[in-house]
Design an enzyme around this catalytic site. Structure first.
Site, PDB file in Angstrom:
ATOM      1  CD  GLN A  91     -10.414 -25.195 -39.090  1.00 31.23           C
ATOM      2  OE1 GLN A  91     -10.183 -24.121 -38.837  1.00 31.23           O
ATOM      3  NE2 GLN A  91      -9.976 -25.992 -38.473  1.00 31.23           N
ATOM      4  CG  HIS A 109     -11.654 -21.266 -43.295  1.00 34.64           C
ATOM      5  ND1 HIS A 109     -10.477 -21.761 -41.707  1.00 34.64           N
ATOM      6  CD2 HIS A 109     -12.900 -20.802 -42.706  1.00 34.64           C
ATOM      7  CE1 HIS A 109     -11.408 -21.211 -41.220  1.00 34.64           C
ATOM      8  NE2 HIS A 109     -12.159 -21.406 -41.662  1.00 34.64           N
ATOM      9  CD  GLU A 204       0.822 -28.113 -29.493  1.00 34.95           C
ATOM     10  OE1 GLU A 204       1.939 -28.983 -29.233  1.00 34.95           O
ATOM     11  OE2 GLU A 204       0.765 -27.035 -30.084  1.00 34.95           O
TER      12      GLU A 204
HETATM   13  N1  APR Z   1       0.346 -33.028 -36.829  1.00 29.77           N
HETATM   14  C1  APR Z   1      -1.058 -33.117 -36.295  1.00 29.77           C
HETATM   15  N2  APR Z   1      -1.273 -32.004 -36.018  1.00 29.77           N
HETATM   16  C2  APR Z   1       0.849 -30.761 -36.258  1.00 29.77           C
HETATM   17  C3  APR Z   1       1.276 -30.815 -36.715  1.00 29.77           C
HETATM   18  C4  APR Z   1       1.733 -31.942 -37.126  1.00 29.77           C
HETATM   19  N3  APR Z   1       2.011 -32.308 -37.812  1.00 29.77           N
HETATM   20  N4  APR Z   1       1.842 -29.751 -36.085  1.00 29.77           N
HETATM   21  C5  APR Z   1       0.946 -28.613 -36.051  1.00 29.77           C
HETATM   22  N5  APR Z   1      -0.062 -29.457 -35.674  1.00 29.77           N
HETATM   23  C6  APR Z   1      -1.025 -29.187 -35.378  1.00 29.77           C
HETATM   24  C7  APR Z   1      -0.592 -27.924 -33.870  1.00 29.77           C
HETATM   25  O1  APR Z   1      -0.102 -28.186 -32.398  1.00 29.77           O
HETATM   26  C8  APR Z   1      -2.115 -27.191 -33.577  1.00 29.77           C
HETATM   27  O2  APR Z   1      -3.128 -27.488 -32.496  1.00 29.77           O
HETATM   28  O3  APR Z   1      -2.304 -28.276 -36.149  1.00 29.77           O
HETATM   29  C9  APR Z   1      -2.874 -26.979 -35.174  1.00 29.77           C
HETATM   30  C10 APR Z   1      -2.504 -26.081 -35.383  1.00 29.77           C
HETATM   31  O4  APR Z   1      -3.480 -24.828 -35.111  1.00 29.77           O
HETATM   32  P1  APR Z   1      -3.631 -23.664 -35.900  1.00 29.77           P
HETATM   33  O5  APR Z   1      -2.187 -23.394 -36.899  1.00 29.77           O
HETATM   34  O6  APR Z   1      -4.351 -22.464 -35.199  1.00 29.77           O
HETATM   35  O7  APR Z   1      -4.119 -23.777 -37.120  1.00 29.77           O
HETATM   36  P2  APR Z   1      -6.460 -24.415 -37.591  1.00 29.77           P
HETATM   37  O8  APR Z   1      -6.147 -24.633 -36.324  1.00 29.77           O
HETATM   38  O9  APR Z   1      -5.651 -24.438 -38.525  1.00 29.77           O
HETATM   39  O10 APR Z   1      -6.176 -22.575 -37.617  1.00 29.77           O
HETATM   40  C11 APR Z   1      -7.348 -22.098 -37.998  1.00 29.77           C
HETATM   41  O11 APR Z   1      -8.064 -20.277 -37.911  1.00 29.77           O
HETATM   42  O12 APR Z   1      -6.076 -18.317 -38.415  1.00 29.77           O
HETATM   43  C12 APR Z   1      -7.323 -19.419 -38.886  1.00 29.77           C
HETATM   44  O13 APR Z   1      -8.203 -19.375 -41.115  1.00 29.77           O
HETATM   45  C13 APR Z   1      -6.912 -19.284 -40.012  1.00 29.77           C
HETATM   46  O14 APR Z   1      -7.759 -21.743 -41.145  1.00 29.77           O
HETATM   47  C14 APR Z   1      -7.571 -20.795 -39.830  1.00 29.77           C
HETATM   48  C15 APR Z   1      -8.421 -20.715 -38.652  1.00 29.77           C
END
Ligand code: APR
Length: 235
Positions: A91, A109, A204
């Site tokens: 993504q 994406h 988490e």
């Molecule tokens: N190691 C593992 N997981 C992690 C870490 C880490 N160091 N740091 C954060 N996370 C996890 C968080 O707990 C969270 O569940 O990564 C996840 C990030 O979630 P989001 O910020 O929602 O990102 P993502 O899931 O990629 O979002 C999906 O939403 O806004 C749109 O297009 C955008 O591609 C993105 C999509």
């Protein structure tokens, strides 16, 4: 873990967090600082392309300051050594998987390093700032240049190919994603319904955690290399 044949891996912003890339929904994340309605919809782009280009130009310029972390490198190694297909569906719009050496990547994406000409439909390399009045090198017209990124309300790229690979997999692994955005958030349910083993590696519990056969919580830079070692050992 019993050695699987083909593996489909979904990554989200969490896999790049330890490379210094902000996630979206964590505390202090991108959507806590910028409203997605102001930078990530086709409607706002047609209203104010300069504001949208500025948001993505800053993120594109930021790529030079970040490096792949141990999780990106572990996935590239898995692709090199695993005797079954390894498909990386991301993504993320950064280029850290490529720079770690992964090849079989599907950017659902889009990519910060690409531009899209809405006038002629060409996908072009973007190695610097973009603006709507940039002349397209493919059609010679200005006015249609946009980041080659999928915005909210648009259809992600390569979905047919993704589902074909997902439903042919032995193992589906989700890494660093909150499970908040579809269609990616629905992959685990599709895999389960097809009887495919599912594993979540995330800092988490995510929205999708209850659907996974197994969920391991911790940092990607620790969990992902350990997962790859396990797959290689066939344990
Ligand atoms: N190691 C593992 N997981 C992690 C870490 C880490 N160091 N740091 C954060 N996370 C996890 C968080 O707990 C969270 O569940 O990564 C996840 C990030 O979630 P989001 O910020 O929602 O990102 P993502 O899931 O990629 O979002 C999906 O939403 O806004 C749109 O297009 C955008 O591609 C993105 C999509």
């Amino acid at each position: 873990m019993r050695r699987p044949g083909s593996i489909v891996i979904l990554t989200g912003a969490g896999i790049s967090a330890e490379s210094g890339v902000d996630t979206f929904r964590d505390k202090g994340g991108i959507w806590s600082r910028v409203k997605l309605e102001d930078v990530a919809t086709p409607e706002v782009f047609s209203r104010d392309s300069a504001m949208v280009h500025a948001f993505y130009n800053a993120r594109r310029a930021g790529l030079a300051a970040i490096e792949p972390n141990a999780a990106h490198h572990a996935l590239a190694k898995l692709e090199r050594v695993h005797d079954g297909a390894v498909t990386l569906v991301t993504q993320n719009i950064d280029d850290l998987h490529e720079r770690a050496g992964s090849r079989n990547i599907v950017h659902m994406h889009g990519e910060l390093t690409k531009a899209f000409c809405a006038t002629c439909g060409a996908h072009l390399l973007a190695d610097g700032d973009l603006s709507a009045d940039l002349v397209c090198s493919a059609c010679g017209h200005a006015g249609g240049m946009r980041p080659d990124v999928v915005w909210f309300g648009e259809i992600p790229y390569h979905m047919d190919d993704i589902y074909k690979r997902l439903l042919a997999a032995d193992l589906f692994v989700s890494i660093g994603t909150s499970g908040a955005v579809y269609p990616a958030a629905g992959f685990v349910a599709e895999a389960r319904a097809a009887g495919i083993r599912t594993l979540e590696l995330n800092l988490e519990p995510s929205d999708g955690t209850p659907l996974f056969d197994e969920a391991r919580h911790g940092k990607a830079s620790v969990l992902v290399p350990a997962f790859v070692t396990e797959i290689r050992a066939g344990i």
